[in-house]
Design an enzyme around this catalytic site. Structure first.
Site, PDB file in Angstrom:
ATOM      1  N   ARG A 161      -9.876  -4.673  -7.202  1.00 39.00           N
ATOM      2  CA  ARG A 161     -10.853  -5.052  -6.414  1.00 39.00           C
ATOM      3  C   ARG A 161     -12.344  -5.302  -7.232  1.00 39.00           C
ATOM      4  O   ARG A 161     -12.793  -4.095  -8.639  1.00 39.00           O
ATOM      5  CB  ARG A 161     -11.489  -4.628  -5.302  1.00 39.00           C
ATOM      6  CG  ARG A 161      -9.280  -4.142  -5.014  1.00 39.00           C
ATOM      7  CD  ARG A 161      -9.732  -3.524  -3.147  1.00 39.00           C
ATOM      8  NE  ARG A 161      -8.203  -3.702  -2.821  1.00 39.00           N
ATOM      9  CZ  ARG A 161      -7.259  -2.245  -2.513  1.00 39.00           C
ATOM     10  NH1 ARG A 161      -8.035  -1.292  -3.710  1.00 39.00           N
ATOM     11  NH2 ARG A 161      -6.463  -1.647  -2.417  1.00 39.00           N
ATOM     12  N   LYS A 187      -9.547   1.856  -1.309  1.00 40.16           N
ATOM     13  CA  LYS A 187      -9.520   1.819  -1.295  1.00 40.16           C
ATOM     14  C   LYS A 187      -9.059   3.208   0.293  1.00 40.16           C
ATOM     15  O   LYS A 187      -8.239   4.029  -0.071  1.00 40.16           O
ATOM     16  CB  LYS A 187      -8.500   0.650   0.468  1.00 40.16           C
ATOM     17  CG  LYS A 187      -9.670  -0.848  -0.225  1.00 40.16           C
ATOM     18  CD  LYS A 187      -8.922  -1.998   0.948  1.00 40.16           C
ATOM     19  CE  LYS A 187      -9.407  -3.614   0.282  1.00 40.16           C
ATOM     20  NZ  LYS A 187      -8.747  -4.001   1.725  1.00 40.16           N
ATOM     21  N   HIS A 280      -1.798  -0.888  -3.329  1.00 34.97           N
ATOM     22  CA  HIS A 280      -1.315  -1.449  -1.866  1.00 34.97           C
ATOM     23  C   HIS A 280      -0.820   0.347  -1.430  1.00 34.97           C
ATOM     24  O   HIS A 280      -0.227   0.828  -1.822  1.00 34.97           O
ATOM     25  CB  HIS A 280      -0.062  -1.958  -2.029  1.00 34.97           C
ATOM     26  CG  HIS A 280      -1.288  -3.454  -2.410  1.00 34.97           C
ATOM     27  ND1 HIS A 280      -0.127  -4.664  -2.949  1.00 34.97           N
ATOM     28  CD2 HIS A 280      -2.758  -3.747  -2.399  1.00 34.97           C
ATOM     29  CE1 HIS A 280      -1.010  -5.493  -3.127  1.00 34.97           C
ATOM     30  NE2 HIS A 280      -2.218  -5.281  -2.965  1.00 34.97           N
ATOM     31  N   TYR A 289       3.861 -11.675  -3.185  1.00 33.72           N
ATOM     32  CA  TYR A 289       3.583 -11.920  -5.026  1.00 33.72           C
ATOM     33  C   TYR A 289       4.459 -12.325  -5.269  1.00 33.72           C
ATOM     34  O   TYR A 289       4.878 -13.510  -5.820  1.00 33.72           O
ATOM     35  CB  TYR A 289       2.786 -11.029  -5.972  1.00 33.72           C
ATOM     36  CG  TYR A 289       1.186 -10.669  -5.077  1.00 33.72           C
ATOM     37  CD1 TYR A 289       0.358 -11.702  -5.417  1.00 33.72           C
ATOM     38  CD2 TYR A 289       1.035  -9.101  -4.915  1.00 33.72           C
ATOM     39  CE1 TYR A 289      -0.752 -10.853  -5.622  1.00 33.72           C
ATOM     40  CE2 TYR A 289      -0.277  -8.874  -4.936  1.00 33.72           C
ATOM     41  CZ  TYR A 289      -1.373  -9.680  -4.768  1.00 33.72           C
ATOM     42  OH  TYR A 289      -2.502 -10.044  -4.668  1.00 33.72           O
TER      43      TYR A 289
END
Length: 309
Positions: A161, A187, A280, A289
């Site tokens: 990211r 995250k 993720h 995806y």
């Protein structure tokens, strides 16, 4: 009563909530549609008592009718938000009985399918983004050009990211001959290890040669004045290169992460492995995806198969 209440509510939104003209227009239309539905549903224009006697089934009927009329999921979700706000206003400002609508859930829009770049487009960004500094006035053009190549090569080559890449410090820099994997803080402060391609390591080494020395805790990617690079500056740099290279509008820093995952999947990588590389929490997020890869296969089939037309 319904139209008067709607007008008063819109005036309150404009005055107290400073709602934009577009919001007022959309919400006013949504509630007008709802009141029209109730007039048909109840056999007459609803008064305050009728509105206070509504049940979740009434709102579900309205949403079902709008779906039959062709409303998208996002439009129906917006209509429900408008109606909820209108009814809440009547409860608080006109003494209407509170409605048992807490359990009513609106339609959930499907998350958009990530838009990846082609392998050629992603490679161009990761190797030529610095060309945007060949023209125009820049404070440190050589440093900025090398920085953008290194940054975008890292986003595409490792699937980071933009915030993860910009949070890296000099002590984290993946260089030739260094650690096999880069430790990234994702995250929720969740760390992960990501392998870094030799070409990416070389790009970062080339950038550091013109960046200049610093302490291990200093930011890896810096702006022209030496402070940690802002994501908006990186996005603006890619927009400039996008125009220069005639790339599609969805060529953004985050599209490089999408491209990383899509191209790995197309090359036969395991979905679980891609989940780990992207950081993720849920496999369902990574499974988006597969839709991208299926779209690419269909596009190839349409171009190549003689009966596809």
């Amino acid at each position: 009563m319904g139209d008067q209440a709607r007008t008063a509510w819109l005036a309150w939104l404009a005055r107290e909530r400073r709602a934009s003209a577009n919001t007022l227009e959309a919400y006013g239309r949504d509630v007008a549609e709802f009141l029209g539905f109730l007039a048909r549903h109840l056999g007459g224009e609803p008064d305050l008592a009728a509105l206070g006697a509504l049940r979740p089934a009434d709102l579900r009927g309205f949403l079902a009718e709008r779906a039959a009329q062709g409303d998208s999921t996002a439009t129906r979700a917006r209509r429900l938000a408008a109606v909820r706000g209108f009814l809440r206003y009547l409860t608080r400002h006109h003494g209407m009985a509170a409605l048992p609508l807490g359990a009513l859930r609106g339609p959930r829009p499907k998350p958009p399918i990530p838009r990846a770049l082609s392998a050629e487009e992603a490679r161009a960004v990761a190797t030529e983004a610095g060309d945007a500094y060949a023209t125009g006035r820049h404070e440190r053009p050589a440093m900025q050009a090398a920085r953008d190549v290194a940054l975008f090569a890292l986003l595409y080559g490792a699937g980071l990211r933009i915030a993860e890449a910009l949070a890296l410090n000099l002590g984290d820099a993946p260089l030739p001959g260094g650690e096999a994997a880069l430790r990234v803080m994702g995250k929720g402060a969740k760390p992960r290890l990501v392998p870094v391609l030799p070409a990416v390591r070389e790009a970062i080494a080339a950038y550091l040669r013109v960046r200049g020395p610093g302490a291990p805790g200093d930011p890896l990617f810096i702006g022209a004045r030496g402070r940690r690079l802002d994501a908006a500056v990186a996005q603006r740099a890619l927009r400039a290169f996008r125009r220069l290279a005639n790339l599609p509008e969805h060529a953004t820093p985050h599209a490089l992460r999408h491209s990383f995952a899509t191209h790995l999947l197309g090359g036969g990588a395991d979905l679980r492995a891609i989940q780990e590389l992207l950081g993720h929490a849920s496999l369902s997020t990574t499974q988006r995806y597969t839709a991208v890869d299926a779209e690419a296969l269909l596009a190839t089939w349409r171009r190549a198969h003689p009966r596809a037309g």
